[in-house]
Write an enzyme that holds these catalytic residues in place. Structure first.
Site, PDB file in Angstrom:
ATOM      1  N   ASP A  73       0.850  -1.200   0.000  1.00 26.23           N
ATOM      2  CA  ASP A  73       0.000   0.000   0.000  1.00 26.23           C
ATOM      3  C   ASP A  73       0.882   1.244   0.000  1.00 26.23           C
ATOM      4  OD1 ASP A  73       0.831  -0.658   2.657  1.00 26.23           O
ATOM      5  OD2 ASP A  73      -0.695   0.670   3.486  1.00 26.23           O
ATOM      6  N   GLU A 137       0.026  -1.320   5.644  1.00 20.73           N
ATOM      7  CA  GLU A 137       1.016  -0.880   6.631  1.00 20.73           C
ATOM      8  C   GLU A 137       0.803   0.578   6.986  1.00 20.73           C
ATOM      9  OE1 GLU A 137       4.776   0.809   8.206  1.00 20.73           O
ATOM     10  OE2 GLU A 137       3.753   1.372   6.368  1.00 20.73           O
TER      11      GLU A 137
HETATM   12 ZN   LIG Z   1       6.616   2.093   4.354  1.00 25.74          ZN
END
Ligand SMILES: [Zn+2]
Length: 426
Positions: A73, A137
């Site tokens: 992401d 994340e």
């Molecule tokens: Zn990162």
């Protein structure tokens, strides 16, 4: 175009801005690429559009398992701020532009290419080599590595792991160091609640103004100082920089003597840091507040507890009409700076750039590495070396406009990850 550059361009062109993520796009691209090289892949998804990819080259024996960790992401990119399309993956000179080039689709691509090239060569370690391209994340809402560790521990358990976090090449007084993140500070904010007595603002003398009472406490927090102490990460850094470890009281001056940047790197690591950042008192202009709340951002060195921090802050402030409440504790894990993974970092740096040395560092932020340390006691390092792009430029571009990465740094990364696999997995 090199294989890693080509794969990075394709990854950048998939919009995995989180939220909402849509990381399955990247997981499927990586699966197709790796399966074509003969690598086993499995997608794990809490919801279909947010898949994590786990690929594995199984070992011949029972040697140590190494996991290459990364996330697919990216954070939001506002095209108006960019000189190029943030999802274009343009190659300009030898540099690839786009959101995620540094954080961290570059390392995702390098990890995938390391596995694919090793698999094509017929390489197998004694232990397993795993590649985890996790979702989520940047927000951390429970779709990524945290979820994998809890729901599919057998898929991601590893003795060693390599992730983002450092790898910067820094020149300090003629000495070249490559920083390796072996530890992370703990975020442990407090609320300081100062008590008074409410009253009408037109008659201040009958009230006891909590905002006014908070002022000297805020000032005192702003002047916070601790006795410096040396954690193992700073000892290792100073040993690499100076060839010896000075006393805790001399450390900062000695580092600054070599280079101002060396001082900046170790200053926040000599103890806990305290910074008042938010204040709230009365909601009404004409009401004297009975309570004033100050949020105090507090970062601890690994091994320190919020209880210890609370006692330290109370001693610093002295007695008073206040409460001090810890509101969160997050991170603060570390891995040993010895063993096969450290040896791999060292031998790689020395071979790539004779005269350079690796130096451990404790980072102020946290990465997915802490999930691995907490769940499996994994020796987890943040190390993805860069050489062509200097670390100040990279730091300015991460989460910002015009993010880009030189292809030569991606190739350096592929060499590092292959070296780590070949030395750690045996
Ligand atoms: Zn990162």
């Amino acid at each position: 175009m090199s294989e890693v550059g080509d794969l990075l361009q394709k990854l950048i062109r998939l919009d995995t801005t989180n939220p909402p993520g849509n990381e399955t796009l990247a997981a499927e691209l990586l699966r197709d690429y790796l399966e074509a090289a003969g690598v086993e892949c499995q997608l794990y998804a809490r919801v279909p559009e947010r898949a994590n990819l786990v690929a594995r080259i199984p070992g011949r024996g029972s040697g140590p398992t190494l996991a290459l960790l990364s996330h697919t992401d990216v954070v939001l990119a506002d095209a108006n701020d960019w000189e190029r399309d943030p999802f274009g993956g343009d190659l300009v000179g030898d540099t690839i532009w786009g959101r995620g080039a540094l954080d961290m689709k570059g390392e995702v691509a390098a990890s995938a290419v390391a596995l694919a090239t090793l698999a094509r060569e017929g390489w197998r370690g004694d232990g397993d080599l795993i590649f985890v391209a996790a979702a989520d994340e940047e927000v951390g809402a429970g779709f990524g590595l945290q979820w994998l560790v809890e729901e599919h521990p057998d898929a991601v358990r590893a003795d060693y792991s390599v992730n983002e976090g450092a790898g910067d090449r820094v020149e300090l007084g003629g000495k070249v160091l490559y920083l390796c993140a072996t530890a992370e500070k703990m975020s442990s904010p407090f609320v300081l609640r100062v008590h008074g007595r409410a009253g009408h603002a037109a008659m201040p003398s009958i009230a006891d103004n909590a905002l006014v009472k908070a002022a000297p406490l805020i000032e005192r927090l702003g002047a916070f100082e601790v006795d410096p102490r040396l954690i193992p990460e700073v000892e290792g850094f100073l040993a690499a920089l100076l060839g010896e470890v000075p006393s805790a009281t001399d450390a900062l001056a000695r580092a600054r003597e070599i280079a101002p940047l060396a001082g900046e790197l170790i200053e926040p690591l000599l103890g806990m840091t305290v910074a008042p950042t938010k204040a709230h008192a009365s909601d009404k202009r004409n009401v004297i507040p009975a309570v004033c709340e100050i949020t105090v951002d507090t970062r601890l060195v690994p091994g320190q507890t919020p209880e210890e921090a609370e006692a330290t802050i109370r001693a610093w402030l002295g007695e008073g009409d206040y409460e001090l409440v810890n509101i969160e504790r997050f991170g603060g894990t570390r891995s040993a700076i010895v063993g096969p993974l450290w040896d791999a970092v060292q031998s790689f740096v020395e071979a790539e750039e004779p005269g350079a040395a690796p130096a451990p560092i404790c980072v102020a932020g946290f990465t997915d590495s802490h999930w691995m340390r907490e769940a499996f006691d994994t020796v987890a390092y943040g190390f993805f070396p860069s050489r062509e792009m200097d670390s100040e430029t990279a730091a300015r571009l991460i989460h910002s406009a015009n993010e880009r990465v030189p292809v030569s740094d991606l190739e350096l990364g592929v060499r590092w990850l292959r070296h780590a696999a070949q030395t750690v997995c045996g």
